[in-house]
Write a protein that holds these residues in place. Structure first.
Motif, PDB file in Angstrom:
ATOM      1  N   ARG A   1      46.751  28.819  25.328  1.00 32.57           N
ATOM      2  CA  ARG A   1      47.553  28.936  26.547  1.00 32.57           C
ATOM      3  C   ARG A   1      47.274  30.261  27.270  1.00 32.57           C
ATOM      4  O   ARG A   1      47.123  30.306  28.489  1.00 32.57           O
ATOM      5  N   GLU A   2      47.224  31.346  26.482  1.00 35.87           N
ATOM      6  CA  GLU A   2      46.932  32.650  27.087  1.00 35.87           C
ATOM      7  C   GLU A   2      45.544  32.661  27.707  1.00 35.87           C
ATOM      8  O   GLU A   2      45.336  33.219  28.793  1.00 35.87           O
ATOM      9  N   LEU A   3      44.567  32.040  27.007  1.00 29.04           N
ATOM     10  CA  LEU A   3      43.206  31.979  27.535  1.00 29.04           C
ATOM     11  C   LEU A   3      43.159  31.178  28.833  1.00 29.04           C
ATOM     12  O   LEU A   3      42.495  31.572  29.802  1.00 29.04           O
ATOM     13  N   GLY A   4      43.894  30.037  28.850  1.00 27.72           N
ATOM     14  CA  GLY A   4      43.951  29.239  30.074  1.00 27.72           C
ATOM     15  C   GLY A   4      44.589  30.023  31.213  1.00 27.72           C
ATOM     16  O   GLY A   4      44.116  29.971  32.363  1.00 27.72           O
ATOM     17  N   HIS A   5      45.662  30.764  30.905  1.00 28.40           N
ATOM     18  CA  HIS A   5      46.321  31.577  31.927  1.00 28.40           C
ATOM     19  C   HIS A   5      45.396  32.675  32.436  1.00 28.40           C
ATOM     20  O   HIS A   5      45.303  32.921  33.649  1.00 28.40           O
ATOM     21  N   LYS A   6      44.678  33.322  31.505  1.00 25.05           N
ATOM     22  CA  LYS A   6      43.739  34.372  31.908  1.00 25.05           C
ATOM     23  C   LYS A   6      42.595  33.805  32.736  1.00 25.05           C
ATOM     24  O   LYS A   6      42.129  34.435  33.697  1.00 25.05           O
ATOM     25  N   LYS A   7      42.128  32.593  32.371  1.00 25.06           N
ATOM     26  CA  LYS A   7      41.078  31.958  33.177  1.00 25.06           C
ATOM     27  C   LYS A   7      41.562  31.676  34.584  1.00 25.06           C
ATOM     28  O   LYS A   7      40.817  31.868  35.556  1.00 25.06           O
ATOM     29  N   MET A   8      42.811  31.219  34.696  1.00 20.49           N
ATOM     30  CA  MET A   8      43.368  30.939  36.021  1.00 20.49           C
ATOM     31  C   MET A   8      43.478  32.222  36.840  1.00 20.49           C
ATOM     32  O   MET A   8      43.125  32.248  38.020  1.00 20.49           O
ATOM     33  N   ILE A   9      43.962  33.310  36.183  1.00 11.62           N
ATOM     34  CA  ILE A   9      44.063  34.598  36.875  1.00 11.62           C
ATOM     35  C   ILE A   9      42.674  35.086  37.284  1.00 11.62           C
ATOM     36  O   ILE A   9      42.475  35.587  38.404  1.00 11.62           O
ATOM     37  N   LEU A  10      41.692  34.925  36.376  1.00 10.41           N
ATOM     38  CA  LEU A  10      40.324  35.337  36.678  1.00 10.41           C
ATOM     39  C   LEU A  10      39.766  34.550  37.863  1.00 10.41           C
ATOM     40  O   LEU A  10      39.101  35.112  38.747  1.00 10.41           O
ATOM     41  N   LYS A  11      40.048  33.255  37.895  1.00  9.09           N
ATOM     42  CA  LYS A  11      39.588  32.417  39.012  1.00  9.09           C
ATOM     43  C   LYS A  11      40.216  32.868  40.316  1.00  9.09           C
ATOM     44  O   LYS A  11      39.533  32.952  41.359  1.00  9.09           O
ATOM     45  N   GLU A  12      41.522  33.168  40.268  1.00 11.16           N
ATOM     46  CA  GLU A  12      42.202  33.650  41.471  1.00 11.16           C
ATOM     47  C   GLU A  12      41.608  34.979  41.926  1.00 11.16           C
ATOM     48  O   GLU A  12      41.396  35.194  43.125  1.00 11.16           O
ATOM     49  N   LYS A  13      41.313  35.861  40.965  1.00  8.84           N
ATOM     50  CA  LYS A  13      40.710  37.147  41.325  1.00  8.84           C
ATOM     51  C   LYS A  13      39.315  36.948  41.901  1.00  8.84           C
ATOM     52  O   LYS A  13      38.923  37.647  42.844  1.00  8.84           O
ATOM     53  N   GLN A  14      38.549  36.015  41.330  1.00  4.40           N
ATOM     54  CA  GLN A  14      37.216  35.734  41.870  1.00  4.40           C
ATOM     55  C   GLN A  14      37.305  35.216  43.301  1.00  4.40           C
ATOM     56  O   GLN A  14      36.506  35.594  44.163  1.00  4.40           O
ATOM     57  N   LEU A  15      38.296  34.326  43.552  1.00  3.99           N
ATOM     58  CA  LEU A  15      38.492  33.830  44.917  1.00  3.99           C
ATOM     59  C   LEU A  15      38.893  34.969  45.848  1.00  3.99           C
ATOM     60  O   LEU A  15      38.406  35.047  46.993  1.00  3.99           O
ATOM     61  N   ALA A  16      39.782  35.850  45.338  1.00  2.00           N
ATOM     62  CA  ALA A  16      40.198  36.991  46.159  1.00  2.00           C
ATOM     63  C   ALA A  16      39.020  37.908  46.453  1.00  2.00           C
ATOM     64  O   ALA A  16      38.858  38.407  47.568  1.00  2.00           O
ATOM     65  N   ILE A  17      38.161  38.112  45.428  1.00  3.04           N
ATOM     66  CA  ILE A  17      36.967  38.947  45.625  1.00  3.04           C
ATOM     67  C   ILE A  17      36.038  38.302  46.641  1.00  3.04           C
ATOM     68  O   ILE A  17      35.476  38.985  47.522  1.00  3.04           O
ATOM     69  N   SER A  18      35.869  36.972  46.545  1.00  3.32           N
ATOM     70  CA  SER A  18      35.020  36.264  47.502  1.00  3.32           C
ATOM     71  C   SER A  18      35.567  36.410  48.919  1.00  3.32           C
ATOM     72  O   SER A  18      34.810  36.669  49.872  1.00  3.32           O
ATOM     73  N   ASP A  19      36.904  36.250  49.046  1.00 10.04           N
ATOM     74  CA  ASP A  19      37.515  36.418  50.375  1.00 10.04           C
ATOM     75  C   ASP A  19      37.331  37.841  50.888  1.00 10.04           C
ATOM     76  O   ASP A  19      37.021  38.064  52.068  1.00 10.04           O
ATOM     77  N   THR A  20      37.511  38.815  49.982  1.00  8.78           N
ATOM     78  CA  THR A  20      37.341  40.212  50.376  1.00  8.78           C
ATOM     79  C   THR A  20      35.904  40.492  50.798  1.00  8.78           C
ATOM     80  O   THR A  20      35.652  41.188  51.796  1.00  8.78           O
ATOM     81  N   MET A  21      34.939  39.944  50.034  1.00  9.89           N
ATOM     82  CA  MET A  21      33.535  40.130  50.383  1.00  9.89           C
ATOM     83  C   MET A  21      33.227  39.502  51.731  1.00  9.89           C
ATOM     84  O   MET A  21      32.480  40.057  52.549  1.00  9.89           O
ATOM     85  N   ALA A  22      33.814  38.310  51.979  1.00  8.85           N
ATOM     86  CA  ALA A  22      33.602  37.653  53.268  1.00  8.85           C
ATOM     87  C   ALA A  22      34.174  38.511  54.402  1.00  8.85           C
ATOM     88  O   ALA A  22      33.555  38.658  55.459  1.00  8.85           O
ATOM     89  N   GLU A  23      35.382  39.083  54.162  1.00 11.28           N
ATOM     90  CA  GLU A  23      35.978  39.950  55.173  1.00 11.28           C
ATOM     91  C   GLU A  23      35.123  41.191  55.393  1.00 11.28           C
ATOM     92  O   GLU A  23      34.944  41.630  56.535  1.00 11.28           O
ATOM     93  N   VAL A  24      34.604  41.758  54.284  1.00  8.95           N
ATOM     94  CA  VAL A  24      33.746  42.943  54.406  1.00  8.95           C
ATOM     95  C   VAL A  24      32.487  42.614  55.206  1.00  8.95           C
ATOM     96  O   VAL A  24      32.072  43.386  56.092  1.00  8.95           O
ATOM     97  N   GLN A  25      31.867  41.452  54.901  1.00 13.40           N
ATOM     98  CA  GLN A  25      30.678  41.052  55.644  1.00 13.40           C
ATOM     99  C   GLN A  25      30.994  40.832  57.119  1.00 13.40           C
ATOM    100  O   GLN A  25      30.219  41.228  57.997  1.00 13.40           O
ATOM    101  N   GLU A  26      32.157  40.195  57.365  1.00 10.06           N
ATOM    102  CA  GLU A  26      32.549  39.969  58.754  1.00 10.06           C
ATOM    103  C   GLU A  26      32.780  41.295  59.473  1.00 10.06           C
ATOM    104  O   GLU A  26      32.349  41.470  60.623  1.00 10.06           O
TER     105      GLU A  26
END
Length: 249
Positions: free
Chosen positions: A84-109
């Motif tokens: 359960r903890e691993l699944g929760h951490k994976k979900m948090i990691l995925k959210e952070k990756q999406l946030a990083i992708s959005d941030t990178m897109a904003e930086v590129q823009e």
């Protein structure tokens, strides 16, 4: 059962001829029976000991199995918790990756916007330099025109009654500061009658005829010649000639 000893067998054989055979035989049989009972008792005691040991072993094995089951249950619960903890951490990691992708897109823009702004600033700088050069060119041209106006004023104003006025245009077509040249001594019978031509200067520094009163038909030709030669004195002289022709016609 244990076998009979050789001494006992001999005793039995000797007793066949013995008159007390029955008593001895009974005694021997009792002894054998007692030995059997003793052996049986030993077997029962051994069996009881083995049974007790077996019960102790089974109890120990059962306790061990129960403890193992409890340990396995705890281990399974721990594994489930880790999952359960691993699944929760994976979900948090995925959210952070999406946030990083959005941030990178904003930086590129923003980088693209930055480049666009830099290009616009560079373009504005170039346009400013061009405007500065144009203003300097216009100032130099205006100085030349002012000199020409001064010469024209000396020639026409003192001897031919020319008056130069500065006016501000009120309409969009004649917006800005204008020069108005008022000619007199034109009409033979009315020397004070005014003949007026209004001029301005375009953004490129060239002269622009706004109006004339009275209207001179060949004024566009005279304006074109003025823009070619930049000779204001000759232009004013030609305009005066046209006004004289109109006054005498």
């Amino acid at each position: 059962m244990s076998c009979l000893s050789s001494s006992k067998i001999q005793l039995i054989m000797m007793s066949v001829t013995d008159p007390n055979l029955s008593d001895r035989f009974t005694s021997a049989m009792e002894e054998i029976h007692n030995e059997h009972l003793k052996t049986y008792a030993d077997i029962v005691d051994t069996t009881a000991d083995l049974s007790h040991s077996h019960r102790q072993f089974v109890k120990s094995a059962l306790d061990t199995c129960l403890k193992k089951c409890k340990d396995d249950e705890k281990l399974f619960e721990t594994i489930q918790t880790f999952k359960r903890e691993l699944g929760h951490k994976k979900m948090i990691l995925k959210e952070k990756q999406l946030a990083i992708s959005d941030t990178m897109a904003e930086v590129q823009e923003k980088e693209m916007q930055k480049e666009d702004i830099i290009q616009k600033i560079q373009k504005l700088k170039e346009e400013q330099i061009k405007r500065k050069d144009l203003i300097q060119f216009q100032n130099a041209a205006n100085k030349d025109r002012l000199k020409n106006l001064q010469k024209a004023r000396l020639v026409f104003q003192d001897h031919l009654g020319l008056e130069i006025r500065t006016i501000l245009g009120k309409t969009q077509l004649v917006k800005g500061e204008k020069l108005q040249f008022v000619f007199r001594y034109i009409h033979p019978s009315d020397q004070d009658s005014a003949y007026v031509i209004t001029m301005g200067i375009k953004e490129n520094g060239s002269y622009q005829i706004v109006s004339s009163d009275p209207v001179v038909d060949c004024l566009p030709v005279l304006e074109s010649r003025l823009q070619e030669t930049n000779n204001l004195q000759a232009f004013l002289a030609n305009v005066r000639k046209e006004f004289i022709s109109l006054a005498r016609s």
